[in-house]
Scaffold this active site. Structure first.
Site, mmCIF file in Angstrom:
data_model
loop_
_atom_site.group_PDB
_atom_site.id
_atom_site.type_symbol
_atom_site.label_atom_id
_atom_site.label_comp_id
_atom_site.label_asym_id
_atom_site.label_seq_id
_atom_site.Cartn_x
_atom_site.Cartn_y
_atom_site.Cartn_z
ATOM 1 C CG ASP A 199 -26.660 13.589 -6.295
ATOM 2 O OD1 ASP A 199 -26.987 13.826 -7.090
ATOM 3 O OD2 ASP A 199 -25.548 13.814 -6.995
ATOM 4 C CG HIS B 201 -20.975 8.275 -14.517
ATOM 5 N ND1 HIS B 201 -19.731 9.463 -14.578
ATOM 6 C CD2 HIS B 201 -20.995 8.139 -15.920
ATOM 7 C CE1 HIS B 201 -19.185 9.708 -15.547
ATOM 8 N NE2 HIS B 201 -20.124 8.855 -16.527
ATOM 9 C CB CYS C 207 -27.817 -16.427 -10.983
ATOM 10 S SG CYS C 207 -26.907 -14.716 -10.466
ATOM 11 C CB SER D 140 -13.247 18.175 -13.043
ATOM 12 O OG SER D 140 -13.356 16.078 -12.832
ATOM 13 C CG ASN E 20 -15.880 24.452 -12.188
ATOM 14 O OD1 ASN E 20 -15.648 24.745 -11.285
ATOM 15 N ND2 ASN E 20 -15.715 23.236 -12.749
ATOM 16 N N PRO E 21 -16.467 27.416 -10.214
ATOM 17 C CG PRO E 21 -15.808 26.944 -8.091
ATOM 18 C CD PRO E 21 -17.017 26.579 -9.120
ATOM 19 C CD GLN E 22 -10.802 27.231 -7.632
ATOM 20 O OE1 GLN E 22 -10.025 27.271 -8.064
ATOM 21 N NE2 GLN E 22 -11.275 27.689 -6.706
HETATM 22 P P1 OAD Z 1 -14.500 16.359 -9.375
HETATM 23 O O1 OAD Z 1 -14.897 15.473 -8.682
HETATM 24 O O2 OAD Z 1 -14.001 15.423 -10.986
HETATM 25 O O3 OAD Z 1 -14.964 17.471 -10.756
HETATM 26 C C1 OAD Z 1 -15.943 18.565 -9.479
HETATM 27 C C2 OAD Z 1 -16.005 19.812 -10.441
HETATM 28 O O4 OAD Z 1 -16.766 20.557 -9.895
HETATM 29 C C3 OAD Z 1 -14.299 20.866 -10.616
HETATM 30 O O5 OAD Z 1 -14.486 21.375 -11.782
HETATM 31 C C4 OAD Z 1 -14.708 21.212 -9.533
HETATM 32 O O6 OAD Z 1 -13.915 22.807 -9.703
HETATM 33 C C5 OAD Z 1 -16.429 21.935 -9.399
HETATM 34 N N1 OAD Z 1 -17.107 22.284 -8.601
HETATM 35 C C6 OAD Z 1 -16.255 22.366 -7.094
HETATM 36 N N2 OAD Z 1 -17.234 22.924 -6.390
HETATM 37 C C7 OAD Z 1 -18.410 23.184 -6.764
HETATM 38 C C8 OAD Z 1 -19.906 23.797 -6.358
HETATM 39 N N3 OAD Z 1 -20.290 24.502 -5.745
HETATM 40 N N4 OAD Z 1 -20.117 24.593 -7.676
HETATM 41 C C9 OAD Z 1 -19.562 24.787 -9.215
HETATM 42 N N5 OAD Z 1 -19.104 23.774 -9.500
HETATM 43 C C10 OAD Z 1 -18.818 23.444 -8.297
HETATM 44 O O7 OAD Z 1 -16.967 15.464 -10.370
HETATM 45 P P2 OAD Z 1 -17.355 15.367 -11.668
HETATM 46 O O8 OAD Z 1 -16.566 15.858 -13.459
HETATM 47 O O9 OAD Z 1 -18.383 15.065 -11.584
HETATM 48 O O10 OAD Z 1 -17.968 9.040 -12.152
HETATM 49 O O11 OAD Z 1 -16.338 13.297 -12.068
HETATM 50 C C11 OAD Z 1 -16.671 13.009 -12.783
HETATM 51 C C12 OAD Z 1 -17.101 11.657 -12.151
HETATM 52 O O12 OAD Z 1 -15.505 11.042 -12.370
HETATM 53 C C13 OAD Z 1 -17.867 11.269 -11.590
HETATM 54 O O13 OAD Z 1 -19.105 11.476 -12.593
HETATM 55 C C14 OAD Z 1 -17.813 10.071 -11.010
HETATM 56 C C15 OAD Z 1 -16.199 10.299 -11.117
HETATM 57 O O14 OAD Z 1 -14.943 8.778 -11.626
HETATM 58 C C16 OAD Z 1 -18.729 7.868 -11.917
HETATM 59 O O15 OAD Z 1 -18.466 7.519 -10.753
HETATM 60 C C17 OAD Z 1 -18.204 6.740 -12.312
#
Ligand code: OAD
Length: 261
Positions: A113, A128, A165, A204, A228-230
């Site tokens: 985004d 990404h 193309c 995550s 991170n909340p978790q």
């Molecule tokens: P994930 O969806 O794997 O993880 C989201 C993380 O955010 C988790 O650890 C949640 O606990 C945490 N979380 C949830 N709500 C939150 C909040 N309000 N404030 C802070 N943390 C919060 O997302 P990413 O780690 O970004 O790649 O995933 C990595 C990549 O996996 C993404 O960029 C995407 C996906 O494949 C591509 O699209 C290439």
């Protein structure tokens, strides 16, 4: 008896603020969690409606696009529709403020985004890509240039085609099984090696190579702070875990830096 401990010894947010105030180079690494409070579901959050039957990690692949381009194209249209009304939240704004308050703050994001930019952040390394850009899926000379969909050729199959193309066009994002943009990745690794604090927000820690950056920072001597909340796959190795959401924690953290020398 009185408690002789300083606020930074009892309050993890104060401790984190102190580290940030002393840092000469700060790197912030964000993931989907930072945009969750803007109404954008995290990547591993179950999809709703028609898309609930699909696993996003299966759709976001070059293999899926080759086999079922219209399905993958529609999946990204659905995600664009989810993101379009989203506004930056207090977490994005606090990170933009951090960049104003401290010198040398590099923001690395895995998010596709544009909420960091819209909150006012600068010096963003996008690992990404961007869901708002579209490019040719073939190796034509337009491959690295964002395409304007209005210039693309309409196709009966429902996926636009490259005006140069004729190949299908695709979102300019990195899919699973694809390499990250070389320049962005090199800049991210360099920043992780040389920072004194890395602030990791809402990821995550499951997707490499982004997930390697906190470990690189830590082994290079930086303090790693997680919001991170978790617990995540990174929590065990960080120096400070600020448990809570981005919009709850980051404004409190950054407000403690206002007026810091
Ligand atoms: P994930 O969806 O794997 O993880 C989201 C993380 O955010 C988790 O650890 C949640 O606990 C945490 N979380 C949830 N709500 C939150 C909040 N309000 N404030 C802070 N943390 C919060 O997302 P990413 O780690 O970004 O790649 O995933 C990595 C990549 O996996 C993404 O960029 C995407 C996906 O494949 C591509 O699209 C290439």
């Amino acid at each position: 008896m009185t408690d002789q401990r300083t606020p930074s010894e009892t309050d993890p947010i104060a401790a984190a603020a102190q580290r940030l105030a002393q840092a000469d180079r700060i790197v912030v690494l964000t993931g989907a969690g930072v945009s969750q409070e803007s109404g954008i579901p995290t990547f591993r959050h179950a999809l709703s409606g028609l898309w609930a039957q699909y696993d996003p990690t299966q759709l976001a692949t070059p293999e899926a696009f080759r086999a079922t381009p219209k399905l993958v194209w529609d999946f990204y249209q659905f995600r664009r529709d989810l993101m379009r009304p989203a506004e930056p939240n207090a977490g994005h704004r606090a990170l933009a403020r951090l960049q104003e308050l401290r010198p040398h703050v590099i923001l690395i994001t895995q998010n596709i985004d544009d909420l960091h930019e819209r909150a006012g952040s600068t010096a963003i390394i996008r690992l990404h890509g961007s869901i708002w850009r579209t490019r040719c899926s073939a190796d034509c000379d337009r491959r690295r240039t964002p395409l304007d969909l209005r210039d693309c050729i309409e196709d009966a199959g429902g996926v636009p085609r490259c005006p140069a193309c004729g190949a299908l066009v695709r979102p300019d994002v990195v899919w699973f099984h694809e390499a990250l943009p070389e320049e962005a990745l090199a800049a991210a690794f360099a920043a992780a090696h040389t920072c004194s604090v890395m602030l990791v927000v809402g990821t995550s820690g499951l997707v490499t190579p982004a997930a390697l950056l906190p470990e690189i920072a830590r082994t290079s001597g930086a303090t790693v702070i997680e919001v991170n909340p978790q617990p995540s796959a990174l929590t065990q190795q960080v120096d400070l875990w600020l448990q809570g959401t981005a919009a709850q924690i980051l404004p409190r953290l950054v407000s403690q830096l206002e007026g810091a020398p």
